[in-house]
Design a protein around this motif. Structure first.
Motif, mmCIF file in Angstrom:
data_model
loop_
_atom_site.group_PDB
_atom_site.id
_atom_site.type_symbol
_atom_site.label_atom_id
_atom_site.label_comp_id
_atom_site.label_asym_id
_atom_site.label_seq_id
_atom_site.Cartn_x
_atom_site.Cartn_y
_atom_site.Cartn_z
ATOM 1 N N LYS A 1 0.842 -1.205 0.000
ATOM 2 C CA LYS A 1 0.000 0.000 0.000
ATOM 3 C C LYS A 1 0.878 1.256 0.000
ATOM 4 O O LYS A 1 0.628 2.213 -0.739
ATOM 5 C CB LYS A 1 -0.891 -0.033 1.263
ATOM 6 C CG LYS A 1 -2.207 0.712 1.078
ATOM 7 C CD LYS A 1 -3.107 0.546 2.285
ATOM 8 C CE LYS A 1 -4.254 -0.424 1.993
ATOM 9 N NZ LYS A 1 -5.138 -0.613 3.143
ATOM 10 N N HIS B 1 2.458 1.781 -3.438
ATOM 11 C CA HIS B 1 1.500 2.292 -4.422
ATOM 12 C C HIS B 1 1.251 3.790 -4.223
ATOM 13 O O HIS B 1 1.122 4.539 -5.186
ATOM 14 C CB HIS B 1 0.179 1.515 -4.359
ATOM 15 C CG HIS B 1 0.217 0.253 -5.175
ATOM 16 N ND1 HIS B 1 0.627 0.236 -6.486
ATOM 17 C CD2 HIS B 1 -0.071 -1.043 -4.862
ATOM 18 C CE1 HIS B 1 0.574 -1.010 -6.953
ATOM 19 N NE2 HIS B 1 0.163 -1.806 -5.986
ATOM 20 N N GLU C 1 2.226 6.782 -7.004
ATOM 21 C CA GLU C 1 1.030 7.393 -7.573
ATOM 22 C C GLU C 1 1.356 8.542 -8.530
ATOM 23 O O GLU C 1 0.735 8.707 -9.572
ATOM 24 C CB GLU C 1 0.152 7.931 -6.435
ATOM 25 C CG GLU C 1 -1.322 7.748 -6.699
ATOM 26 C CD GLU C 1 -2.111 8.013 -5.425
ATOM 27 O OE1 GLU C 1 -3.061 7.259 -5.184
ATOM 28 O OE2 GLU C 1 -1.766 8.963 -4.674
ATOM 29 N N LYS D 1 2.533 4.364 -11.923
ATOM 30 C CA LYS D 1 1.304 4.251 -11.118
ATOM 31 C C LYS D 1 0.639 2.896 -11.400
ATOM 32 O O LYS D 1 0.596 2.451 -12.547
ATOM 33 C CB LYS D 1 0.373 5.395 -11.561
ATOM 34 C CG LYS D 1 -0.840 5.569 -10.713
ATOM 35 C CD LYS D 1 -1.671 6.729 -11.233
ATOM 36 C CE LYS D 1 -2.941 6.856 -10.441
ATOM 37 N NZ LYS D 1 -3.798 7.917 -10.941
ATOM 38 N N ASN D 2 0.174 2.242 -10.366
ATOM 39 C CA ASN D 2 -0.508 0.931 -10.475
ATOM 40 C C ASN D 2 0.389 -0.191 -11.006
ATOM 41 O O ASN D 2 -0.109 -1.192 -11.532
ATOM 42 C CB ASN D 2 -1.758 1.013 -11.382
ATOM 43 C CG ASN D 2 -2.764 1.997 -10.820
ATOM 44 O OD1 ASN D 2 -2.858 2.159 -9.611
ATOM 45 N ND2 ASN D 2 -3.480 2.682 -11.699
ATOM 46 N N CYS D 3 1.713 -0.045 -10.893
ATOM 47 C CA CYS D 3 2.568 -1.140 -11.383
ATOM 48 C C CYS D 3 2.480 -2.329 -10.410
ATOM 49 O O CYS D 3 2.211 -2.152 -9.221
ATOM 50 C CB CYS D 3 4.005 -0.671 -11.558
ATOM 51 S SG CYS D 3 4.966 -0.709 -10.065
#
Length: 581
Positions: free
Chosen positions: A161, A164, A168, A173-175
């Motif tokens: 978490k 991420h 961001e 992002k979101n890798c």
């Protein structure tokens, strides 16, 4: 793509950069992933073994079945296997220049994070290098075996978490984030301990692959990272082809040594091939060459690389760098495969309305089309950032002149990174300062005399003096604009403006104390004459005593008439001429 001589399989080579903070377990992870170790792999360097850290770019590879999504990607020559080349980049802070050298050949970045320690300074720097050089990333949380079994899952989720959240605002992002234990029990543990999570990581890597843009056309440029001799064979240079292609019997140049050699044989991970192209990791054998002369560097098509003494680059400050970027400061400049000190001069477009040449708008990413020697530029004491002015828009378009302390050999339009590598390596601060693209290189050692005068970067100057007295309706005498020792002849003919609105021209000196004569072509305005005559009267009364003087003072509360001289001077003009538009 070259075929291997024995199996005739068409293999797609995919370069994965393994980056991360020192001791995050990158080498153990590469070892766990690999089946074939290349020459440079796994901390073979004696200095590296001593320090227990990877000192140079280590390479190793493993081959897997081609994932379905790449099956039809090979065009006329479909691929039937996928080779991952793992580029194990050093994580020790003082060796960041090596990472930047390796990052230019990477298709996917694997950022290794110690799950116990989380993101550290160097991890952040690796992330930045990834952002500058690489389109995709996978984060690997390593050393999960060190977490207590009952808290392991929640600790991994918490760290995922946090990562991420950090990612961001980046291009990653979101890798995907995956957890492993590459060497359960740590470096001292026996090899009998099976790594955990590695098969899942291989599957994730396969999903992340794409067909890298490979082009065999153009001049050859190969980054060499190791050089050694084999008795009876010759000297082998191992490296990665950054652009173009090579084949047996081609002649290549080693520009740093100004020598050319013929290729005797080529291997890709110990398999002989007839040739190789961009993106391939190869060993190239040449004869009669002493390997000690080249440990790292580049090999290219003869005559294709240039050796530069200075260069103009587009420039963008890296957001995480806390210091200012000042003109005349020295930075470590990584360009091509070299890192060298350079003095930097920042410049931008003239302020609006200051130039007759209106710039044609360019796309933010196409700065290379915007720079031309035909345009005038404005000298900057430092890099101009839009953030400081309360706006969150992009920084204004700007460039930098780099003057290298020693010449560098590099291709045109290559990535340039400026860093402050002399910052304390243990300080929690980003040392990468700016990035850019090399737009114009100067190959002449005497570039300061031959080329720089055509780079029209100017400074604006403003001098202010006062009118001392009026000679007649068209002439005034001025003072305090120049020092006594100034050569006034340089300023003859320049336009000046009086604070009362008239414009005039400097006609020459007056006396020996730096005073000068101004010709007002249109004549002085009546109000100005009155103002100046009352100034003179006040001066005349200066010696008087008594009540009259005190009575007159309120009336005499006026400003003297000031003289303003505006001009610009081109920074690299050898004659230091003053120019007025």
């Amino acid at each position: 793509m070259a075929e291997s001589a024995d199996s005739r399989v068409q293999t797609l080579n995919f370069n994965v950069g393994v980056l991360g903070h020192v001791d995050s377990g990158k080498t153990s992870l590469a070892r766990a992933l690999s089946s074939t170790a290349s020459t440079a792999a796994f901390d073979k360097n004696p200095q590296s073994r001593e320090r227990g850290i990877t000192l140079d770019l280590g390479f190793s590879s493993f081959t897997v079945d081609l994932p379905d999504h790449l099956r039809d990607a090979g065009g006329k020559q479909p691929y039937d296997s996928l080779q991952f080349t793992l580029v194990d980049c050093p994580g020790h802070a003082s060796l960041i220049r090596t990472i930047i050298g390796g990052a230019q050949i990477i298709d996917l970045m694997m950022l290794v994070v110690d799950v116990v320690k989380g993101l550290q300074t160097q991890t952040a720097e690796c992330l930045l290098i990834g952002e500058l050089t690489c389109p995709r990333m996978v984060v690997v949380l390593n050393k999960t075996d060190l977490l207590p079994p009952n808290k392991r899952q929640s600790a991994i989720e918490k760290m995922t978490k946090r990562l991420h959240k950090t990612l961001e605002s980046t291009r990653f992002k979101n890798c995907p984030v995956i957890s492993v234990a590459a060497k359960p029990g740590g470096p001292e543990a026996s090899d009998a301990e099976e790594p955990q999570g590695v098969p899942e990581l291989i599957e994730l890597l396969k999903k992340q692959t794409y067909l890298p843009k490979r082009d065999p056309a153009g001049d050859l440029l190969m980054a060499v990272d190791h050089c050694f001799s084999i008795r009876g064979q010759g000297t082998v240079m191992t490296g990665t082809i950054l652009q173009g292609s090579l084949a047996i019997n081609d002649t290549v140049e080693i520009p740093a040594l100004k020598v050319t050699k013929k290729i005797k044989s080529v291997q890709m991970f110990r398999k002989p091939v007839s040739g190789a192209m961009q993106g391939d990791r190869v060993g190239v054998c040449v004869t009669q060459f002493d390997p000690k002369l080249l440990e790292r560097g580049v090999v290219c098509t003869p005559g294709s690389l240039r050796t530069l003494y200075a260069a103009v680059i587009s420039v963008r400050k890296i957001g995480y760098f806390k210091g200012s970027l000042a003109t005349r400061a020295k930075f470590h400049i990584t360009v091509g495969h070299e890192t060298v000190m350079a003095r930097v001069t920042f410049f931008g477009l003239p302020p609006l309305g200051a130039s007759d040449t209106k710039p044609t708008p360019s796309e933010p990413c196409s700065l290379e089309t915007a720079f031309t020697l035909d345009r005038e530029y404005f000298y900057q004491e430092e890099y101009v950032s839009s953030q400081g002015e309360g706006s969150s828009g992009p920084d204004p378009e700007q460039w930098a002149l780099l003057e290298f302390e020693r010449p560098v050999t590099c291709p045109s339009l290559c990535l340039v990174i400026g860093s402050k590598l002399d910052t304390d390596i243990h300080a929690n601060a980003c040392r990468l300062a700016f990035q850019g693209c090399l737009l114009q290189g100067f190959e002449d050692k005497g570039y300061a005399e031959t080329v720089l005068p055509s780079l029209r970067i100017y400074k604006t100057k403003h001098k202010e003096g006062q009118v001392e007295r009026v000679t007649d309706d068209y002439t005034v005498i001025g003072r305090n604009l120049f020092k006594k020792e100034t050569n006034l002849q340089l300023f003859v003919g320049l336009k000046v403006t009086l604070s009362t609105g008239e414009t005039g021209v400097i006609e020459g000196g007056f006396g020996q104390s730096g005073k000068f004569k101004i010709r007002i072509r249109e004549g002085l305005l009546p109000d100005t004459k009155q103002l100046l005559s009352s100034t003179s009267k006040k001066k005349g009364k200066g010696g008087g005593k008594g009540e009259n003087e005190n009575e007159e003072e309120p009336k005499m509360d006026f400003q003297p008439v000031s003289i303003h001289l505006h001009f610009k001077r081109y920074v690299y003009d050898p004659h230091k001429k003053m120019v007025q538009s």
